[in-house]
Write a protein that holds these residues in place. Structure first.
Motif, PDB file in Angstrom:
ATOM      1  N   VAL A  29       0.838  -1.208   0.000  1.00 54.84           N
ATOM      2  CA  VAL A  29       0.000   0.000   0.000  1.00 54.84           C
ATOM      3  C   VAL A  29       0.870   1.255   0.000  1.00 54.84           C
ATOM      4  O   VAL A  29       1.857   1.340   0.742  1.00 54.84           O
ATOM      5  N   TYR A  30       0.513   2.208  -0.852  1.00 55.28           N
ATOM      6  CA  TYR A  30       1.159   3.520  -0.917  1.00 55.28           C
ATOM      7  C   TYR A  30       0.100   4.605  -0.750  1.00 55.28           C
ATOM      8  O   TYR A  30      -0.965   4.527  -1.349  1.00 55.28           O
ATOM      9  N   PHE A  31       0.383   5.635   0.033  1.00 58.38           N
ATOM     10  CA  PHE A  31      -0.445   6.846   0.043  1.00 58.38           C
ATOM     11  C   PHE A  31       0.248   7.908   0.893  1.00 58.38           C
ATOM     12  O   PHE A  31       1.206   7.621   1.627  1.00 58.38           O
ATOM     13  N   THR A  32      -0.222   9.140   0.777  1.00 55.09           N
ATOM     14  CA  THR A  32       0.283  10.241   1.593  1.00 55.09           C
ATOM     15  C   THR A  32      -0.889  10.968   2.243  1.00 55.09           C
ATOM     16  O   THR A  32      -2.033  10.879   1.765  1.00 55.09           O
ATOM     17  N   LEU A  33      -0.585  11.676   3.318  1.00 55.64           N
ATOM     18  CA  LEU A  33      -1.603  12.448   4.034  1.00 55.64           C
ATOM     19  C   LEU A  33      -0.979  13.763   4.462  1.00 55.64           C
ATOM     20  O   LEU A  33       0.147  13.786   4.983  1.00 55.64           O
ATOM     21  N   ASN A  34      -1.694  14.854   4.260  1.00 61.72           N
ATOM     22  CA  ASN A  34      -1.195  16.182   4.606  1.00 61.72           C
ATOM     23  C   ASN A  34      -1.723  16.636   5.968  1.00 61.72           C
ATOM     24  O   ASN A  34      -2.716  16.101   6.455  1.00 61.72           O
ATOM     25  N   PRO A  35      -1.088  17.621   6.592  1.00 61.40           N
ATOM     26  CA  PRO A  35      -1.592  18.135   7.867  1.00 61.40           C
ATOM     27  C   PRO A  35      -3.012  18.683   7.734  1.00 61.40           C
ATOM     28  O   PRO A  35      -3.387  19.251   6.704  1.00 61.40           O
ATOM     29  N   ASN A  36      -3.818  18.489   8.786  1.00 56.17           N
ATOM     30  CA  ASN A  36      -5.200  18.972   8.843  1.00 56.17           C
ATOM     31  C   ASN A  36      -6.028  18.469   7.663  1.00 56.17           C
ATOM     32  O   ASN A  36      -6.839  19.198   7.100  1.00 56.17           O
ATOM     33  N   GLU A  37      -5.793  17.225   7.301  1.00 59.47           N
ATOM     34  CA  GLU A  37      -6.516  16.612   6.195  1.00 59.47           C
ATOM     35  C   GLU A  37      -7.225  15.357   6.691  1.00 59.47           C
ATOM     36  O   GLU A  37      -6.702  14.638   7.542  1.00 59.47           O
ATOM     37  N   ALA A  38      -8.411  15.122   6.177  1.00 60.39           N
ATOM     38  CA  ALA A  38      -9.166  13.916   6.524  1.00 60.39           C
ATOM     39  C   ALA A  38      -9.208  13.001   5.308  1.00 60.39           C
ATOM     40  O   ALA A  38      -9.704  13.385   4.249  1.00 60.39           O
ATOM     41  N   MET A  39      -8.679  11.806   5.490  1.00 60.50           N
ATOM     42  CA  MET A  39      -8.680  10.818   4.416  1.00 60.50           C
ATOM     43  C   MET A  39      -9.597   9.670   4.805  1.00 60.50           C
ATOM     44  O   MET A  39      -9.478   9.113   5.897  1.00 60.50           O
ATOM     45  N   VAL A  40     -10.524   9.334   3.935  1.00 59.06           N
ATOM     46  CA  VAL A  40     -11.462   8.244   4.173  1.00 59.06           C
ATOM     47  C   VAL A  40     -10.998   7.015   3.402  1.00 59.06           C
ATOM     48  O   VAL A  40     -10.695   7.101   2.211  1.00 59.06           O
ATOM     49  N   ILE A  41     -10.919   5.873   4.087  1.00 60.13           N
ATOM     50  CA  ILE A  41     -10.562   4.607   3.459  1.00 60.13           C
ATOM     51  C   ILE A  41     -11.823   3.754   3.392  1.00 60.13           C
ATOM     52  O   ILE A  41     -12.420   3.446   4.422  1.00 60.13           O
ATOM     53  N   ILE A  42     -12.229   3.385   2.183  1.00 55.43           N
ATOM     54  CA  ILE A  42     -13.449   2.595   2.021  1.00 55.43           C
ATOM     55  C   ILE A  42     -13.129   1.303   1.271  1.00 55.43           C
ATOM     56  O   ILE A  42     -12.087   1.177   0.618  1.00 55.43           O
ATOM     57  N   GLY A  43     -14.045   0.367   1.369  1.00 53.90           N
ATOM     58  CA  GLY A  43     -13.896  -0.921   0.710  1.00 53.90           C
ATOM     59  C   GLY A  43     -14.716  -1.965   1.436  1.00 53.90           C
ATOM     60  O   GLY A  43     -15.181  -1.746   2.557  1.00 53.90           O
ATOM     61  N   GLU A  44     -14.883  -3.120   0.800  1.00 55.12           N
ATOM     62  CA  GLU A  44     -15.673  -4.191   1.391  1.00 55.12           C
ATOM     63  C   GLU A  44     -15.004  -4.763   2.637  1.00 55.12           C
ATOM     64  O   GLU A  44     -13.795  -4.581   2.853  1.00 55.12           O
ATOM     65  N   ASP A 224     -11.630  14.852   2.886  1.00 51.72           N
ATOM     66  CA  ASP A 224     -10.897  15.707   1.949  1.00 51.72           C
ATOM     67  C   ASP A 224     -10.353  14.865   0.808  1.00 51.72           C
ATOM     68  O   ASP A 224     -10.290  15.310  -0.327  1.00 51.72           O
ATOM     69  N   ARG A 225      -9.925  13.643   1.155  1.00 54.51           N
ATOM     70  CA  ARG A 225      -9.424  12.703   0.158  1.00 54.51           C
ATOM     71  C   ARG A 225     -10.021  11.333   0.436  1.00 54.51           C
ATOM     72  O   ARG A 225     -10.471  11.060   1.541  1.00 54.51           O
ATOM     73  N   VAL A 226      -9.998  10.485  -0.583  1.00 56.06           N
ATOM     74  CA  VAL A 226     -10.573   9.142  -0.467  1.00 56.06           C
ATOM     75  C   VAL A 226      -9.557   8.132  -0.980  1.00 56.06           C
ATOM     76  O   VAL A 226      -8.938   8.327  -2.036  1.00 56.06           O
ATOM     77  N   GLY A 227      -9.391   7.055  -0.221  1.00 48.85           N
ATOM     78  CA  GLY A 227      -8.608   5.907  -0.677  1.00 48.85           C
ATOM     79  C   GLY A 227      -9.521   4.693  -0.737  1.00 48.85           C
ATOM     80  O   GLY A 227     -10.295   4.451   0.183  1.00 48.85           O
ATOM     81  N   VAL A 228      -9.452   3.945  -1.824  1.00 49.77           N
ATOM     82  CA  VAL A 228     -10.287   2.757  -2.002  1.00 49.77           C
ATOM     83  C   VAL A 228      -9.389   1.528  -1.943  1.00 49.77           C
ATOM     84  O   VAL A 228      -8.421   1.417  -2.710  1.00 49.77           O
ATOM     85  N   MET A 229      -9.714   0.608  -1.017  1.00 52.09           N
ATOM     86  CA  MET A 229      -8.947  -0.624  -0.894  1.00 52.09           C
ATOM     87  C   MET A 229      -9.753  -1.801  -1.429  1.00 52.09           C
ATOM     88  O   MET A 229     -10.972  -1.867  -1.243  1.00 52.09           O
ATOM     89  N   TYR A 230      -9.032  -2.711  -2.080  1.00 54.94           N
ATOM     90  CA  TYR A 230      -9.659  -3.945  -2.555  1.00 54.94           C
ATOM     91  C   TYR A 230      -8.639  -5.067  -2.458  1.00 54.94           C
ATOM     92  O   TYR A 230      -7.519  -4.952  -2.976  1.00 54.94           O
ATOM     93  N   ALA A 231      -8.997  -6.132  -1.752  1.00 50.78           N
ATOM     94  CA  ALA A 231      -8.157  -7.333  -1.637  1.00 50.78           C
ATOM     95  C   ALA A 231      -6.739  -6.996  -1.187  1.00 50.78           C
ATOM     96  O   ALA A 231      -5.761  -7.474  -1.758  1.00 50.78           O
TER      97      ALA A 231
END
Length: 324
Positions: A29-44, A224-231
């Motif tokens: 898995v790769y991703f970045t997150l900035n200060p005062n940012e909300a990242m939502v991780i969704i998936g089954e 603010d940002r969205v990450g989608v995970m699968y398997a």
């Protein structure tokens, strides 16, 4: 690393030993997150969201097979730290967590106030009286009556227990709070109140959030940002506005199509088939067997392509656009 980046995750892997083999719960898995940012991780369910949260906090069970990659927090690499260094310098000081079931996270035989005050006593070395004062201040901020400090967890409603868990995660003013399904066991009205609370706290305290959830509609309020995970893999990274209006990955499109819309006559869709086993995942695109847009190249594992508009997507459909 850019100064504005709070968290950078590179090739994070977390595999577990199981009776039938090795479970590849988090696989590169790769991703970045900035200060005062909300990242939502969704998936089954079972896609690796909660395992990724545990990997970031290093809350690892005994049956770990592989734990590797790089995690940078404000430029400091965390994976290479010893367990004791991580416990003293990072966990609950820099990164904290709100678990999925607050009743399971709170000790039933200790007063709630003592549990919220404990991180201040352990990590900042303050006296209990001062820590309880700070716990009371945090209770007021999250909307819990101060007299609840002397109550036990079973004396609080589900919503109040969740607020107490949020207070415990915020009391040390961490840079990052991971919320694992914080509203899953609550009624709809309480869910809305909790999300409004998180939005207000994000503005007041300037804390970054990683929100793990199945509730796509509710998560849109905070994201603010969205990450989608699968398997076990991240298949799309996008800003929230473009994701919720026009997702790129076929799996993301199916997820959004499954959400009922208040002012639409279009019936929600569903995704046929089952997610692949993480013990023996397919060698190509892991969504290919369920994808309505599958073609020959999907037998190969796609890289994460950089879309021209800045979004990232792990799908061969965007190979030409990314190259151009």
């Amino acid at each position: 690393m850019p100064e504005k980046t709070l968290l950078r995750v590179e090739d994070l892997k977390l595999y577990f030993r199981a009776t039938r083999g090795v479970v590849q719960a988090v696989d590169g898995v790769y991703f970045t997150l900035n200060p005062n940012e909300a990242m939502v991780i969704i998936g089954e369910s079972g896609c690796g969201k909660s395992s990724m949260a545990k990997a970031l906090l290093r809350l690892l069970p005994r049956n770990v097979h592989t734990y590797s990659g790089k995690v940078f927090l404000n430029g400091t690499e965390l994976i290479s730290m010893s367990d004791e260094e991580y416990r003293q310098q990072i966990r609950w000081l820099k990164i904290s967590m709100v678990p999925q079931a607050a009743m399971n996270a709170l000790n039933p035989v200790l007063r709630v106030g003592d549990q919220v005050a404990e991180p201040m006593m352990v990590h900042h070395g303050v006296r209990k009286e001062e820590a309880l004062v700070q716990a009371a201040n945090m209770f007021q901020r999250v909307g819990v009556p101060v007299d609840f400090l002397t109550r036990y967890p079973f004396e609080l409603s589900g919503g109040m227990r969740q607020r107490a868990a949020i207070a415990m995660a915020l009391v040390t003013a961490p840079d990052l709070v991971i919320l694992d399904e914080p509203t899953s066991a609550l009624d709809v009205l309480t869910q809305a109140n909790i999300m409004n609370l998180l939005k207000r706290i994000k503005k007041e305290i300037a804390t970054s959030f990683i929100l793990i959830t199945h509730d796509i509609a509710t998560s849109s309020e905070l994201a603010d940002r969205v990450g989608v995970m699968y398997a076990g893999q991240m298949v799309e990274l996008s800003d929230a506005h473009r994701f919720f209006t026009a997702p790129l990955h076929p799996y993301s499109q199916k997820l959004m199509a499954s959400v009922p819309k208040l002012r639409s006559t279009v019936e929600p869709e569903f995704i046929t088939g089952q997610p692949p086993s993480l013990i023996n995942p397919p060698t190509g695109c892991r969504f290919a067997a369920r994808c309505p847009l599958r073609f020959e190249k999907c037998d190969q594992d796609p890289p994460m392509f950089q879309h021209p508009d800045g979004r990232q997507v792990k799908c061969w459909l965007y190979e030409k656009e990314a190259r151009s």
